[in-house]
Design a protein around this motif. Structure first.
Motif, PDB file in Angstrom:
ATOM      1  N   THR A 163       3.230  23.720   3.407  1.00 51.21           N
ATOM      2  CA  THR A 163       4.119  23.695   2.236  1.00 51.21           C
ATOM      3  C   THR A 163       3.463  24.430   1.073  1.00 51.21           C
ATOM      4  O   THR A 163       3.620  24.049  -0.091  1.00 51.21           O
ATOM      5  N   GLU A 213       5.576  25.529  -1.996  1.00 52.05           N
ATOM      6  CA  GLU A 213       5.883  24.505  -2.995  1.00 52.05           C
ATOM      7  C   GLU A 213       4.747  24.377  -4.003  1.00 52.05           C
ATOM      8  O   GLU A 213       4.984  24.239  -5.210  1.00 52.05           O
ATOM      9  N   SER A 225      10.113  29.824   1.304  1.00 49.48           N
ATOM     10  CA  SER A 225       9.636  28.796   2.223  1.00 49.48           C
ATOM     11  C   SER A 225       8.995  29.450   3.440  1.00 49.48           C
ATOM     12  O   SER A 225       9.331  30.588   3.816  1.00 49.48           O
ATOM     13  N   THR A 275       4.021  32.804   4.318  1.00 51.35           N
ATOM     14  CA  THR A 275       4.545  32.443   3.007  1.00 51.35           C
ATOM     15  C   THR A 275       4.597  33.728   2.197  1.00 51.35           C
ATOM     16  O   THR A 275       3.562  34.274   1.824  1.00 51.35           O
TER      17      THR A 275
END
Length: 292
Positions: free
Chosen positions: A104, A107, A124, A143
């Motif tokens: 992640t 994020e 994402s 990413t």
């Protein structure tokens, strides 16, 4: 919870014309590098060979397997080839990757960028992969910057799903032993236009998660980490173009990677700069970095 690192330099991408892998590999060998086979990427549009370094980072020698004209007009393959994120790039240094350390990561970066108001945004995580010549199938998560035109100015991140040593085969150790004595990456140097320098500097700070260790009106310098522990860490350097050659580089391709520095031992006999067929490299003696 600890924040995952967003400043581990993983690899740098060097593009050459379609079908040119053998010639490019030979040219890198002439510069004193050992080149090992890579493989074909998922989708089949690109393939690569690798120059692996002792600090765990590597140079990816990439090329499109076929020119655009190979694919029938109007076909799905033609459209995919036309819209590939590197399709419009000229040969040379085109992109660079940091090591993805979390599924992640986007994020983490996006939340930090929002707090800082830098305008940075990453997509994402998406799956990627490559099949090696020995049949081993590699898998990773990419990413990538949300605006595609940021590729080459902002790093993308590559996070391994399969073991990293499959992607970066440092065993046997001879894979990372080069006649030119290169030990690792000393720096990646980006060029920026006069009006875009401060914006890009703030964006890089958001991505890395740390302020530059040196900063002036014309240059900023961040310390990065290597995949393997190294006494001389690599740097990311952002500079305003100064010489006519640098200004011409910007006029041709816009802001992005201008040169890559390779760390060599003191007394190696390597100094100054050299040219790949499409990119500039610099030899940096190890003591020069460790004494800073």
């Amino acid at each position: 919870m600890s924040v995952p690192s967003t400043k581990i330099l993983d690899h740098i991408v060097h593009l050459t014309p379609p079908g040119s892998l053998e010639a490019t590999s030979a040219q890198w060998r002439e510069l004193g590098f050992k080149v090992i086979p890579g493989g074909k990427h998922a989708g089949g549009f690109t393939a690569n060979a690798l120059v692996i370094l002792q600090d765990g980072a590597y140079i990816e020698l990439i090329y499109f397997t076929h020119p655009l004209s190979y694919y029938p007009p109007g076909s799905p393959e033609r459209k995919a080839r036309e819209t590939h994120y590197w399709a419009s790039k000229a040969p040379g240094w085109i992109d660079f990757a940091f090591l993805g350390t979390s599924p992640t990561l986007s994020e983490v970066i996006n939340e930090r960028a929002e707090r800082e108001g830098s305008g940075v945004k990453y997509l994402s995580e998406q799956e990627g992969g490559r099949e090696r010549p020995d049949g081993k199938v590699l898998k990773w998560l990419i990413t990538a910057p949300a605006p595609e035109d940021a590729r080459g100015r902002w790093p993308f991140f590559c996070g391994d799903v399969s073991p990293r040593e499959w992607r970066v085969p440092v065993d046997p150790p001879s894979n990372a032993e080069h006649p030119c004595k290169a030990l690792g990456l000393a720096h990646v140097r980006l060029l920026a236009e006069e009006q875009g320098f401060s914006i890009l500097s703030n964006q890089v700070t958001s991505i890395i998660g740390a302020r530059p260790i040196e900063s002036s009106a014309s240059e900023a310098k961040w310390v990065l980490d290597s995949p393997n522990i190294s006494s001389s860490p690599p740097y990311l350097i952002l500079s305003k173009a100064k010489t006519e050659v640098e200004l011409d580089y910007l006029r041709t391709g816009g802001a992005g990677i201008y040169e890559v520095g390779f760390l060599v031992p003191q007394g190696s006999g390597r100094h100054g700069s050299a040219e790949t067929p499409f990119g500039r490299i610099v030899w940096v003696e190890e003591y020069s970095l460790s004494s800073e």
